[in-house]
Scaffold this active site. Structure first.
Site, PDB file in Angstrom:
ATOM      1  CB  ALA A  21      -2.559   7.170  -3.202  1.00  0.00           C
ATOM      2  CB  THR A  64      -0.966  -0.011   1.200  1.00  0.00           C
ATOM      3  OG1 THR A  64      -1.921   1.036   1.060  1.00  0.00           O
ATOM      4  CG2 THR A  64      -0.236   0.136   2.528  1.00  0.00           C
ATOM      5  CG  ASN A  65      -0.561   4.659  -1.267  1.00  0.00           C
ATOM      6  OD1 ASN A  65      -1.258   5.389  -0.563  1.00  0.00           O
ATOM      7  ND2 ASN A  65      -1.044   4.026  -2.346  1.00  0.00           N
ATOM      8  CG  ASP A  66       3.263   6.591   3.783  1.00  0.00           C
ATOM      9  OD1 ASP A  66       3.020   5.576   4.461  1.00  0.00           O
ATOM     10  OD2 ASP A  66       4.424   6.997   3.561  1.00  0.00           O
ATOM     11  CB  SER A  67      -3.080   7.819   0.426  1.00  0.00           C
ATOM     12  OG  SER A  67      -4.273   8.583   0.378  1.00  0.00           O
TER      13      SER A  67
END
Length: 405
Positions: free
Chosen positions: A278, A211-214
């Site tokens: 994101a 995943t990502n930091d959004s």
């Protein structure tokens, strides 16, 4: 939306009456002028002085008390009222409203009120589920009264069930959303707006994902701003820790593929689409059926490209005003311009997520707006709510120009 509105708050007897004090504060904070009516039962829990102090108005308690000799108090209040809010509403007061009884100040004034009415029940789960209460609630709904459903959770009796008083902020948000839906003069009234938010998740195995930091904060702010302009908003969101804005339809997704499916199912009828999520560019080629175990050997992960959702929507675009986001850590405008040219979008919001106080997880943001044949426009650091409002105003101005050509 509540600024300057005359709100009559009816507080009936129950342990949740103390939360009505917080509700008065929230209504006042939103700019409403509030007058409070307390039943005899409510006064046993919270004194009229509390509500008088918070509302800056005398509290109505006695059906026969006349605050002015030339006025009938319950009729004067009914005529003054633009929004009637019964919160908390006991089973007793709900029954009186449904049957048209008028034996105290609250029930008498409510019977005389023609303004929109909202009822937020709070009671024991068994009282709420009793067929008599449900019949009375159904009657109120048929009469055009808006019922704000009670929450499920820990009750005063020491066990859980449906019947908890909703949080004051949720009540105010629900009332606001209903008023917005009825306001025909707003810029996006009746229009369908899709907003994506959050960081998608791509599974490795049953317990791990990429995943990502959004945080989803920008997307949720945009959904709220579109709602406040009268739109019928659908928020398609990857998992976040955020509360869904009242009056916004929510579709929860996890992966990029799931987000693509949800978008395509609703895209053809949308007037505006805001791609603030994101979305993962890659996903694992294979997903393990069971947890991948640690071994002495290195583990190689093979990734494959996810579909380019924004480009696909751009190719299918006909009536939609399509807004994309470019979250970058370097060469922001260069990459954003390329995205603008290749995706067939109407606008790109360029976001330097490596910048301090902007981008992922922050409550503030600063962005640059790119549009075809228009000089880039920078929106300086502000709350994400303010940035969202500014983005939509620019989008609406551009859309108007497009329609006039």
């Amino acid at each position: 939306m509540l600024a300057g509105k005359h709100v009559a708050l009816y507080v009936s007897g129950g342990i949740a009456a103390y939360k009505a004090a917080y509700l008065v504060r929230e209504l006042v904070r939103q700019g409403a002028e509030v007058r409070v009516v307390e039943t005899a039962g409510a006064q046993a829990f919270v004194t009229p002085l509390t509500f008088q102090t918070l509302s800056k108005h005398t509290v109505y308690t006695d059906r026969f008390a006349q605050l002015a000799p030339d006025e009938v108090a319950h009729i004067e209040l009914a005529d003054w009222t633009e929004i009637a809010l019964v919160a908390p509403a006991t089973a007793d007061l709900i029954a009186k409203m449904a049957q048209g009884l008028a034996d105290d100040f609250a029930s008498t004034a409510l019977l005389a009120t023609t303004a929109p009415k909202f009822v937020a029940p709070a009671m024991n789960v068994h009282m709420w589920e009793n067929p008599a209460t449900q019949r009375n609630v159904a009657t109120l709904k048929a009469d055009g009264v808006e019922i704000i459903e009670p929450a499920t959770g820990f009750l005063a009796e020491g066990y859980s069930g449906k019947g908890r008083f909703p949080e004051p902020t949720a009540i105010v948000a629900t009332v606001t959303a209903k008023l917005l839906a009825q306001a025909t003069d707003l810029q996006l009234h009746g229009q369908s707006v899709l907003v994506t938010a959050g960081g998608t998740r791509e599974r490795l195995d049953p317990v791990r994902y990429l995943t990502n930091d959004s945080s989803g904060k920008m997307g949720y702010a945009l959904a709220t701003a579109a709602r406040d302009l009268g739109a019928q908003v659908t928020l398609i969101s990857a998992p976040t820790m955020l509360t869904v804005p009242a009056g916004v339809a929510y579709v929860g997704v996890d992966s990029a593929e799931a987000m693509r499916t949800a978008l395509l199912a609703r895209y053809q009828t949308a007037q505006m689409v805001i791609m603030a999520a994101a979305v993962a560019d890659f996903r694992p080629v294979t997903v393990a059926d069971n947890k991948i175990k640690k071994t002495t050997a290195d583990y190689t992960l093979t990734l494959t490209k996810n579909p380019d959702i924004l480009a696909e929507l751009g190719q299918q675009k006909h009536q939609q005003f399509l807004i994309g986001f470019a979250a970058e850590t370097q060469h922001l405008l260069t990459y954003a311009q390329k995205k603008l040219a290749s995706k067939r979008v109407d606008m790109i919001v360029a976001n330097d997520v490596a910048s301090a106080h902007a981008g992922f997880n922050h409550d503030t943001n600063e962005v640059t707006i790119l549009q075809p044949n228009v000089e880039p426009q920078t929106l300086p650091l502000a709350s994400k709510q303010v940035i969202a409002q500014q983005i939509l105003q620019i989008a609406l101005a551009t859309r108007r120009n497009q329609q006039q050509k």
